[in-house]
Design a protein around this motif. Structure first.
Motif, PDB file in Angstrom:
ATOM      1  N   PRO A   1     -23.076  -8.008  30.287  1.00 39.97           N
ATOM      2  CA  PRO A   1     -22.894  -9.158  29.227  1.00 39.97           C
ATOM      3  C   PRO A   1     -21.643  -9.840  29.600  1.00 39.97           C
ATOM      4  N   LEU A   2     -20.489  -9.065  29.832  1.00 36.25           N
ATOM      5  CA  LEU A   2     -19.059  -9.610  29.939  1.00 36.25           C
ATOM      6  C   LEU A   2     -18.510  -8.904  31.210  1.00 36.25           C
ATOM      7  N   LYS A   3     -17.574  -9.860  31.767  1.00 36.03           N
ATOM      8  CA  LYS A   3     -16.946  -9.631  32.897  1.00 36.03           C
ATOM      9  C   LYS A   3     -16.088  -8.401  32.810  1.00 36.03           C
ATOM     10  N   LEU A   4     -15.724  -7.239  33.728  1.00 32.59           N
ATOM     11  CA  LEU A   4     -14.777  -6.376  33.664  1.00 32.59           C
ATOM     12  C   LEU A   4     -13.428  -6.991  33.894  1.00 32.59           C
ATOM     13  N   LEU A   5     -12.591  -6.879  33.034  1.00 29.24           N
ATOM     14  CA  LEU A   5     -11.058  -7.154  33.051  1.00 29.24           C
ATOM     15  C   LEU A   5     -10.220  -6.382  33.736  1.00 29.24           C
ATOM     16  N   LEU A   6      -9.396  -6.540  34.726  1.00 29.98           N
ATOM     17  CA  LEU A   6      -8.382  -5.854  35.173  1.00 29.98           C
ATOM     18  C   LEU A   6      -7.158  -5.538  34.063  1.00 29.98           C
ATOM     19  N   PHE A   7      -6.772  -4.423  34.345  1.00 32.45           N
ATOM     20  CA  PHE A   7      -5.521  -4.149  33.583  1.00 32.45           C
ATOM     21  C   PHE A   7      -4.263  -5.047  33.929  1.00 32.45           C
ATOM     22  N   GLU A   8      -3.765  -5.361  32.800  1.00 29.14           N
ATOM     23  CA  GLU A   8      -2.693  -6.647  32.890  1.00 29.14           C
ATOM     24  C   GLU A   8      -1.798  -6.466  34.130  1.00 29.14           C
ATOM     25  N   ASP A   9      -1.073  -5.130  34.009  1.00 27.50           N
ATOM     26  CA  ASP A   9      -0.069  -4.797  34.834  1.00 27.50           C
ATOM     27  C   ASP A   9      -0.542  -4.756  36.438  1.00 27.50           C
ATOM     28  N   MET A  10      -1.836  -4.349  36.396  1.00 26.20           N
ATOM     29  CA  MET A  10      -2.577  -4.331  37.833  1.00 26.20           C
ATOM     30  C   MET A  10      -2.675  -5.569  38.448  1.00 26.20           C
TER      31      MET A  10
ATOM     32  N   GLN B   1     -23.495   1.533  45.733  1.00 30.57           N
ATOM     33  CA  GLN B   1     -24.302   0.425  45.129  1.00 30.57           C
ATOM     34  C   GLN B   1     -23.709   0.199  43.683  1.00 30.57           C
ATOM     35  N   GLN B   2     -23.201   1.226  43.168  1.00 26.47           N
ATOM     36  CA  GLN B   2     -22.829   1.166  41.559  1.00 26.47           C
ATOM     37  C   GLN B   2     -21.279   0.708  41.653  1.00 26.47           C
ATOM     38  N   GLN B   3     -20.541   1.033  42.483  1.00 29.41           N
ATOM     39  CA  GLN B   3     -19.194   0.526  42.811  1.00 29.41           C
ATOM     40  C   GLN B   3     -19.265  -0.902  43.320  1.00 29.41           C
ATOM     41  N   LEU B   4     -19.936  -1.188  44.104  1.00 32.12           N
ATOM     42  CA  LEU B   4     -20.091  -2.728  44.638  1.00 32.12           C
ATOM     43  C   LEU B   4     -20.624  -3.577  43.258  1.00 32.12           C
ATOM     44  N   ASN B   5     -21.553  -2.931  42.426  1.00 31.64           N
ATOM     45  CA  ASN B   5     -21.847  -3.770  41.397  1.00 31.64           C
ATOM     46  C   ASN B   5     -20.740  -3.997  40.429  1.00 31.64           C
ATOM     47  N   LYS B   6     -19.711  -2.827  40.294  1.00 28.97           N
ATOM     48  CA  LYS B   6     -18.643  -3.172  39.219  1.00 28.97           C
ATOM     49  C   LYS B   6     -17.616  -4.220  39.889  1.00 28.97           C
ATOM     50  N   ILE B   7     -17.355  -4.030  41.221  1.00 33.28           N
ATOM     51  CA  ILE B   7     -16.396  -5.020  41.994  1.00 33.28           C
ATOM     52  C   ILE B   7     -16.990  -6.397  41.757  1.00 33.28           C
TER      53      ILE B   7
ATOM     54  N   GLN C   1     -18.656  -7.754  39.292  1.00 31.32           N
ATOM     55  CA  GLN C   1     -18.687  -8.105  37.784  1.00 31.32           C
ATOM     56  C   GLN C   1     -17.263  -8.314  37.427  1.00 31.32           C
ATOM     57  N   THR C   2     -16.185  -7.775  38.208  1.00 30.51           N
ATOM     58  CA  THR C   2     -14.895  -7.861  37.850  1.00 30.51           C
ATOM     59  C   THR C   2     -14.253  -9.361  38.000  1.00 30.51           C
ATOM     60  N   ASP C   3     -13.320  -9.575  36.806  1.00 29.54           N
ATOM     61  CA  ASP C   3     -12.899 -10.940  36.885  1.00 29.54           C
ATOM     62  C   ASP C   3     -11.624 -10.783  37.624  1.00 29.54           C
ATOM     63  N   TRP C   4     -11.553 -11.002  39.018  1.00 29.27           N
ATOM     64  CA  TRP C   4     -10.373 -11.151  39.840  1.00 29.27           C
ATOM     65  C   TRP C   4      -9.306 -12.330  39.831  1.00 29.27           C
ATOM     66  N   GLN C   5      -9.800 -13.160  38.962  1.00 29.44           N
ATOM     67  CA  GLN C   5      -8.865 -14.331  38.824  1.00 29.44           C
ATOM     68  C   GLN C   5      -8.602 -14.839  40.297  1.00 29.44           C
ATOM     69  N   GLY C   6      -9.678 -14.945  41.081  1.00 27.26           N
ATOM     70  CA  GLY C   6      -9.275 -15.531  42.488  1.00 27.26           C
ATOM     71  C   GLY C   6      -8.716 -14.615  43.384  1.00 27.26           C
ATOM     72  N   LEU C   7      -8.452 -13.432  43.305  1.00 32.85           N
ATOM     73  CA  LEU C   7      -8.117 -12.439  44.301  1.00 32.85           C
ATOM     74  C   LEU C   7      -9.005 -11.757  44.974  1.00 32.85           C
ATOM     75  N   GLU C   8     -10.428 -12.044  44.869  1.00 33.57           N
ATOM     76  CA  GLU C   8     -11.301 -11.309  45.541  1.00 33.57           C
ATOM     77  C   GLU C   8     -11.345 -11.600  46.988  1.00 33.57           C
ATOM     78  N   LYS C   9     -10.841 -12.937  47.266  1.00 36.37           N
ATOM     79  CA  LYS C   9     -11.018 -13.138  48.913  1.00 36.37           C
ATOM     80  C   LYS C   9      -9.698 -12.373  49.827  1.00 36.37           C
ATOM     81  N   TYR C  10      -8.765 -11.726  48.752  1.00 33.52           N
ATOM     82  CA  TYR C  10      -7.791 -11.239  49.804  1.00 33.52           C
ATOM     83  C   TYR C  10      -8.215  -9.383  49.581  1.00 33.52           C
ATOM     84  N   LEU C  11      -9.452  -8.932  49.073  1.00 36.31           N
ATOM     85  CA  LEU C  11      -9.794  -7.883  49.005  1.00 36.31           C
ATOM     86  C   LEU C  11     -10.647  -7.321  50.112  1.00 36.31           C
ATOM     87  N   VAL C  12     -10.265  -5.988  50.555  1.00 34.14           N
ATOM     88  CA  VAL C  12     -11.156  -5.478  51.606  1.00 34.14           C
ATOM     89  C   VAL C  12     -11.642  -4.146  51.057  1.00 34.14           C
TER      90      VAL C  12
END
Length: 199
Positions: free
Chosen positions: A95-104, A127-133, A135-146
């Motif tokens: 129902p809700l996006k997963l939010l990163l720790f603020e300092d992270m 599969q579970q870890q990909l599902n978490k990734i 549904q995380t709110d990366w705030q635009g950072l997702e394109k920099y992740l491998v």
């Protein structure tokens, strides 16, 4: 709390675990329990609030592997529901996006601004870890992740996945810092001969 300015500036790449390092893992599980409770309320006419309370309490006291068994014992649930629960655990639409720790979030943003590489190397069901990734709110950072899913090769602390990463990206061990929260990550970093920072 890790401050980017305190990290060796010669570092070229950062390796993060996902759960409880970049976001609080309970935020995923609690939403899974909410969805499962809603499903049982609809199919078995059970009280969703009571179910959620039991599942969260079990998670906090015994960990996620005990949750279904406790619900099954308490409510005499049919074993067939284990399939539904397992499916939700790996493929739940939260129902809700997963939010990163603020300092992270701040640390990741500083790494990107400094044009360094970011890797997520995570243990657990891929599969579970990909599902978490997803549904995380990366705030635009997702394109920099491998992302690397260690279980596809050998779970950490086995160093195989890090060796693969080094080869894939033409990096040296001295170029890397691993950031984690548990002994598994620390042992993996030691086995690979790379620096480790605990959060």
């Amino acid at each position: 709390m890790i401050s980017y300015k305190d990290i060796d500036p010669r570092t070229k790449a950062f390796i993060f675990e996902l759960d409880d390092v970049l976001y609080p893992q309970k935020d995923y599980w609690y939403q899974v329990y909410y969805l499962f409770a809603g499903f049982l309320e609809y199919t078995e006419m059970l009280d969703a609030q009571v179910l959620v309370k039991l599942m969260v309490q079990t998670y906090d006291q015994e960990g996620p592997n005990a949750v279904f068994d406790r619900v099954q014992q308490r409510f005499k649930l049919d074993e067939k529901y284990r399939f539904n629960f397992e499916h939700l655990k790996t493929a739940a639409q939260l129902p809700l996006k997963l939010l990163l720790f603020e300092d992270m979030l701040t640390l990741l943003q500083e790494i990107v601004v400094d044009r360094k590489k970011i890797f997520i190397v995570t243990n657990g069901n891929p599969q579970q870890q990909l599902n978490k990734i997803k549904q995380t709110d990366w705030q635009g950072l997702e394109k920099y992740l491998v992302c690397y899913f260690a279980d596809e090769v050998a779970p950490k602390p086995e160093p195989d996945i890090i060796h693969l990463l080094l080869t894939d990206h033409h990096l040296e061990r001295r170029d890397l810092v691993m950031i984690g929260t548990n002994e598994t990550d620390q042992l993996c970093a030691e086995a690979c001969g790379i620096s480790y920072l605990k959060v």
